[in-house]
Each structure stands twice: as structure tokens, then as C-alpha cells.
Scaffold this active site. Structure first.
Site, PDB file in Angstrom:
ATOM      1  N   SER A 144       0.899  -1.046  -0.139  1.00  0.00           N
ATOM      2  CA  SER A 144      -0.041   0.146  -0.061  1.00  0.00           C
ATOM      3  C   SER A 144       1.117   1.374   0.003  1.00  0.00           C
ATOM      4  O   SER A 144       2.199   1.373   0.596  1.00  0.00           O
ATOM      5  CB  SER A 144      -0.793   0.032   0.788  1.00  0.00           C
ATOM      6  OG  SER A 144      -1.527   1.215   1.388  1.00  0.00           O
ATOM      7  N   TYR A 157      -3.024  -1.317  10.264  1.00  0.00           N
ATOM      8  CA  TYR A 157      -2.919  -0.744   9.204  1.00  0.00           C
ATOM      9  C   TYR A 157      -0.876  -0.316   8.489  1.00  0.00           C
ATOM     10  O   TYR A 157      -0.259  -1.462   8.349  1.00  0.00           O
ATOM     11  CB  TYR A 157      -3.637  -0.228   8.404  1.00  0.00           C
ATOM     12  CG  TYR A 157      -3.669  -0.933   6.973  1.00  0.00           C
ATOM     13  CD1 TYR A 157      -4.244  -2.566   6.749  1.00  0.00           C
ATOM     14  CD2 TYR A 157      -3.297  -0.144   6.090  1.00  0.00           C
ATOM     15  CE1 TYR A 157      -4.303  -2.123   5.212  1.00  0.00           C
ATOM     16  CE2 TYR A 157      -3.440  -0.238   4.801  1.00  0.00           C
ATOM     17  CZ  TYR A 157      -3.424  -1.503   4.132  1.00  0.00           C
ATOM     18  OH  TYR A 157      -3.354  -1.885   2.751  1.00  0.00           O
TER      19      TYR A 157
END
Length: 337
Positions: A144, A157
């Protein structure tokens, strides 16, 4: 055809029951690749398996908690026994919580790291257990933009994705030292319209949303398939927002700190109040006995893009370079006249 291009016959996808994993399974199935689908939720797994079979390929859905190495190892043995030698392993499974760090309990933070970060570690270990003796195969780590730039309300996350980058870079060096033909690459994604905003645990006062620009899961899936074909590259960036985020954090991290402190809370929430009854999928799958199949897309399709020019250019670097060279040559010739 590049020398690093690979052709998988058997693939494993973790987190395959929904979102990016589900979209990737659909694309690989069209190639006739046998696919092992790993996830916790039975309903999503069965639906994903039906899609793979409808595309003419073999499917093996396996309920697995990626935080448990023994379960992942057993799944790997079953794949080899029922589908054949694993050529491609895609680590994609994750869970998290939308909340300020101080509102995230220690056991919640640990669980999110176990599923997301250690899930990748376990998946990679099992993939290598099968690939290394054969000296071939590809491992794709789905990353990501937040693997390089932390944002508020997503400490669990961001921590997991940062850890995956460090782990993967260390592993890549070790494989190079061993002169292994097993390749490992990363695909870093932008904000996506996946079901995670409906099923991740949340303590936000309003409903969670991806930060625009938002892309459909198929954009990520195309990049993952391209990375599987050419795993010799260190990493793929998907979406202009991913490139700008990573580059911006390298150049002006302090400026981004202040910008995100000011905008990061509102940009990750809609105007609608959060549903206090939503259970979240941190401890149990969202498509459990009371749940349903969530598919690949989330609820933001009306605001999402199905294509990314940056991602296309990233996948076709030789074509892009040739086009730039031709344009440069044309400009030089025009100026000479």
C-alpha cells in the site's frame, strides 16, 4: 517476452474471499490457472470458487486464519496434493481497525499485526518451503501507499504494511545471496473500493471511507497479475496518488505530517453516522453465519475509477520509454528544421 516473465499453473491467493483477492482470482482464472483460495469466511470462499470454476479453471477454497502458521502450512500441503506444485503465492489477507491509536486496545493491535504482518510472513514461509527446493516460483506481496506514509486513524494497518516492506526487502537480499530463482515483488496500492469499509472494526463516529481518488479493485488486480508475470521488479506502484504519496513522503515528510493532521480525520469518514451494531472482522470473518458474500467491490462505485493511466504506464515501461524517446527525437528533428 522478457527473461523475467513467468507462467504460473497453480496459484495461491490469501484474502481471496472478497476485495482485491477476489478480483485477482477472477483475472487469473481466465488464464486457466488453478487457484487455491485462502480466507476465513466460508460464504465468500464458496462464491469465489464458483467464479473461478465458471471461468473454466480449478478452484480449491480453504478456510484459513493467516495468523496461525500451522493452518497456513497445512493449506500449502493440501494445495500441492490436490492442485499441484505452487508456482505463484499472493499474500493479500489483512484485518485492521479504524480508530485513533489510544482507542485501540493492545489485544486488538496485536491481532491486527498477527493477521496482516505475520500472515504475510507465514504465507511467505510456506511458499518458500515448496518453491525453494524446486528453485522456481514467484511471491507477490500486496502492499500500500501507506507502507511508506502513515496516516491518522490507521496505526495498525500502517504499522503492518511498513513491517511487510522491511521483511520483504531483507528476504529479497537473502534470496539474491543464495542465487535463488524464486522471485519476490511488491505491489503498492491506492485507495480502493473494497468491502473493508463495511466490515473492518471501527471506533469512528462516522462511516469510514477510502480517501479519494478511489479505484475499483480490478485496477489493483491487473497490477498484481502483471507483477506475477514479471516478479523480477522490486515493486509496482498503482495509481498516481500512490506515487505522489510515496515520493512526497521522501521529499517533504514534515509537510505531510501537518497536512494529514489537519485533513486526515474528515477525509476518511463520510457524512453518515457509523453503525454501532457493526461487529468488525478482526476476530471473526464478516461472512460468518449471520453474514453474506461481499464480493469484490464496496459501496463507493459511483466515485471510483476503473482505470489508472499511471498503473498502465508502470506495467508497460518499455512502451513508455520508447514513446518518450520517439517524442524526444521528433522534437529535436522539428527544432532542427
Amino acid at each position: 517476452m522478457g527473461r523475467n516473465r513467468q507462467h504460473a499453473q497453480v496459484a495461491v491467493i490469501t484474502g481471496a474471499s472478497a476485495g482485491v483477492g477476489r478480483a485477482t482470482a477472477r483475472l487469473l482464472a481466465r488464464r486457466g490457472i488453478a487457484i487455491a483460495l485462502l480466507a476465513r469466511g466460508r460464504k465468500g470462499l464458496d462464491a469465489a470458487a464458483e467464479e473461478v470454476r465458471a471461468a473454466g479453471s480449478r478452484a480449491l477454497p480453504i478456510e484459513v486464519d493467516m495468523a496461525d502458521h500451522d493452518q497456513v502450512a497445512a493449506a500449502g500441503r493440501r494445495v500441492e496434493s490436490e492442485l499441484g506444485p505452487i508456482d505463484l503465492w499472493i499474500n493479500n489477507a489483512f484485518s485492521s481497525i479504524f480508530a485513533p491509536f489510544r482507542q485501540t486496545q493492545p489485544e486488538e493491535f496485536r491481532r491486527a499485526m498477527e493477521v496482516t504482518y505475520l500472515g504475510y510472513v507465514h504465507g511467505t514461509r510456506v511458499a518458500l518451503d515448496h518453491m525453494a527446493p524446486r528453485d522456481r516460483g514467484a511471491i507477490v506481496q500486496v502492499g500500500s501507499a501507506l507502507a511508506y506514509r502513515g496516516i491518522p486513524l490507521q496505526a495498525t494497518y500502517c504499522a503492518s504494511k511498513h513491517a511487510i516492506v522491511g521483511f520483504t526487502e531483507a528476504l529479497r537480499c537473502e534470496l539474491m545471496h543464495e542465487r535463488s530463482n524464486v522471485k519476490v515483488t511488491m505491489v503498492h496500492l491506492p485507495a480502493l473500493n473494497t468491502p473493508q469499509f463495511d466490515w473492518l472494526a471501527s471506533r469512528l463516529p462516522r462511516h469510514a471511507q477510502p480517501v479519494p481518488p478511489i479505484y475499483q479493485p480490478v485496477v489493483a488486480a491487473r497490477a498484481i497479475v502483471a507483477a506475477a508475470d514479471r516478479p523480477g521488479r522490486r515493486a509496482y506502484w498503482v495509481g498516481a496518488s500512490t506515487a505522489l504519496t510515496i515520493l512526497g513522503n521522501r521529499l517533504v515528510p514534515g509537510l505531510l505530517d501537518r497536512y494529514l493532521a489537519r485533513t486526515g480525520y474528515d477525509s476518511q469518514q463520510t457524512d453518515q453516522p457509523a453503525d454501532p451494531r457493526r461487529p468488525g472482522n478482526l476476530w471473526q470473518p464478516a461472512d460468518g453465519p449471520q453474514g453474506h458474500d461481499h464480493g469484490a467491490r464496496g459501496e463507493f462505485s459511483g466515485r471510483s475509477r476503473a482505470h489508472s493511466a499511471q498503473a498502465w504506464l508502470s506495467r508497460h515501461r518499455l512502451v513508455t520509454a520508447a514513446g518518450l524517446a520517439a517524442a524526444t527525437a521528433g522534437t529535436v528533428a522539428w527544432r532542427r528544421h
